[in-house]
Design a protein around this motif. Structure first.
Motif, PDB file in Angstrom:
ATOM      1  N   VAL A   1     -13.473  93.272  23.174  1.00 21.53           N
ATOM      2  CA  VAL A   1     -14.323  92.189  22.652  1.00 21.53           C
ATOM      3  C   VAL A   1     -14.295  91.056  23.677  1.00 21.53           C
ATOM      4  O   VAL A   1     -13.268  90.395  23.872  1.00 21.53           O
TER       5      VAL A   1
ATOM      6  N   GLY B   1     -19.141  99.250  18.729  1.00 20.94           N
ATOM      7  CA  GLY B   1     -19.297  97.801  18.562  1.00 20.94           C
ATOM      8  C   GLY B   1     -20.430  97.490  17.593  1.00 20.94           C
ATOM      9  O   GLY B   1     -20.314  96.588  16.746  1.00 20.94           O
TER      10      GLY B   1
ATOM     11  N   LEU C   1     -18.039  94.625  22.238  1.00 24.63           N
ATOM     12  CA  LEU C   1     -18.679  93.482  21.592  1.00 24.63           C
ATOM     13  C   LEU C   1     -18.588  92.305  22.546  1.00 24.63           C
ATOM     14  O   LEU C   1     -17.609  92.182  23.288  1.00 24.63           O
TER      15      LEU C   1
END
Ligand code: SF4
Ligand code: SF4
Length: 378
Positions: free
Chosen positions: A157, A209, A187
């Motif tokens: 992320v 994601g 992400l």
């Protein structure tokens, strides 16, 4: 990826839901948190563990926490660790052996599956550093047995950078503060502080994601404030490095006088290599218990600043001077890394500047070497 899909954002509850969703999927969530006077990377039990309301001040040889007036969780530049601490750990046991009563020796490899990590808050510069280590540790004929499985299971992320530090220079290296096109991730988030609280522009970078993002409470946004914050950050870098043709510059510096100047300050402590997110060198050592019946082989990080690093049997260390060791580090990082791995070994995170005890600054050294190379001879 559907680039026509409407942009969405999370609020603070949405960020908390993201951490919960990752944990429910079995990930060990690692992210920034305040510990021991620094923002370190450690396991997060919830989004409450993020460094809400903390920023940092960095300069050459300096790193300090500072309180912020808002609750931003990602408004800080790089701390002393990078993600290599988890993907390419400082110490890893490779095998152990036991001698039984009949004298036979049984050897066991350490092949336990590693944790499945979700890294929350990966800066674009550090995402590039992971890509560099991917090339080094998994891109050749052999996949590193420690790094490979950890990396294969990792969920990334990204948190785009809106608060560069005094030692950051990713903008000049093309590695940040925004997420470069084509970067592998799951992400991407961009944090903005708004009158009604924290907002996180969120985009999926992989099918998994997208699945997780679809589970979270989101609302649509035009993303304009997030984009403006990242563009503003690019103009507030504390440093820059002229990256023009560094490979040739480094190749021509073998006899530069600047190496003597920096060697007069360098303690050869190796801090710069320990904190660097791309440095990957290791050594191995064997340990036994007092009976001699149990032995283990461990791999641990090594540093080209260590005298033993270039020890050749019968000759001794090839690089015995501080001058030769600093020159090796810099010319490899910025020069011969291109020949070996097809890219620079520096992503502009600035850690080696902040954590050098005598404040040696890689950008200043490159400027000095460039000036010396350009000076008329005589
Ligand atoms: S450049 Fe700084 S951090 Fe690196 S070895 Fe020398 S003194 Fe240590
Ligand atoms: S050389 Fe320094 S600035 Fe470059 S990636 Fe390594 S620690 Fe970061």
């Amino acid at each position: 990826m559907d680039t026509t899909a409407p942009l969405v954002e999370l609020d603070e509850q949405g960020l908390a839901a993201l951490v919960d969703a990752l944990r429910q999927r079995g990930y060990t969530v690692i992210g920034p948190t305040v510990r021991d006077g620094a923002i370190v990377l450690a396991e997060l039990a919830s989004a409450e563990d993020l460094p809400h309301g903390w920023g940092v001040e960095t300069e050459a040889g300096t790193y300090r926490l500072r309180r912020r007036e808002d609750r931003a969780a990602f408004a800080h530049s790089a701390g002393p660790q990078s993600w290599k601490t988890f993907l390419h750990p400082p110490r890893a046991r490779l095998w152990q052996a036991d001698r039984s009563e009949d004298g036979t020796v049984a050897v066991r490899e350490d092949d336990e599956p590693p944790p499945r990590y979700a890294f929350l808050g990966v800066r674009p510069c550090d995402l590039r550093a992971i890509a560099v280590q991917d090339r080094v540790l998994t891109g050749g004929a052999y996949t590193d047995p420690v790094y490979g499985p950890r990396r294969a299971g990792a969920f990334l992320v990204v948190a785009e950078c809106t608060e560069p530090g005094g030692v950051c220079f990713c903008a000049s290296m093309g590695t940040g503060p925004g997420l470069p096109d084509g970067s592998a991730h799951d992400l991407a988030l961009t944090e903005t502080v708004e009158p009604d609280g924290l907002h996180y522009l969120a985009r999926a970078g992989s099918p998994e994601g997208a699945d997780i993002l679809a589970e979270l409470p989101t609302r649509t946004t035009d993303g304009a404030r997030a984009r403006a914050a990242v563009a503003d950050a690019a103009g507030r870098m504390g440093r820059s490095m002229d990256a023009t043709d560094l490979r040739s510059l480094m190749a021509g510096t073998m006899t530069a006088e600047r190496w003597d100047q920096v060697a007069g300050r360098c303690l050869t402590c190796g801090n710069c290599t320990m904190v660097c997110p791309t440095c990957f060198c290791t050594t191995t050592e064997e340990v036994t218990d007092l009976t001699g019946d149990h032995a283990e082989r461990w791999r641990r990080w090594d540093s080209c600043f260590d005298l033993d690093f270039s020890h050749v049997h019968g000759t001794g260390p090839v690089r015995s001077s501080a001058r030769s060791r600093y020159r090796q580090w810099l010319t490899h990082k910025l020069g011969t890394w291109h020949d070996q791995f097809g890219s620079s070994g520096c992503v502009g995170c600035g850690r080696c500047i902040a954590w050098c005890p005598v404040g040696i600054d890689i950008t200043e050294e490159v400027d000095a070497l460039r000036a010396e190379a350009a000076a008329p001879e005589g």
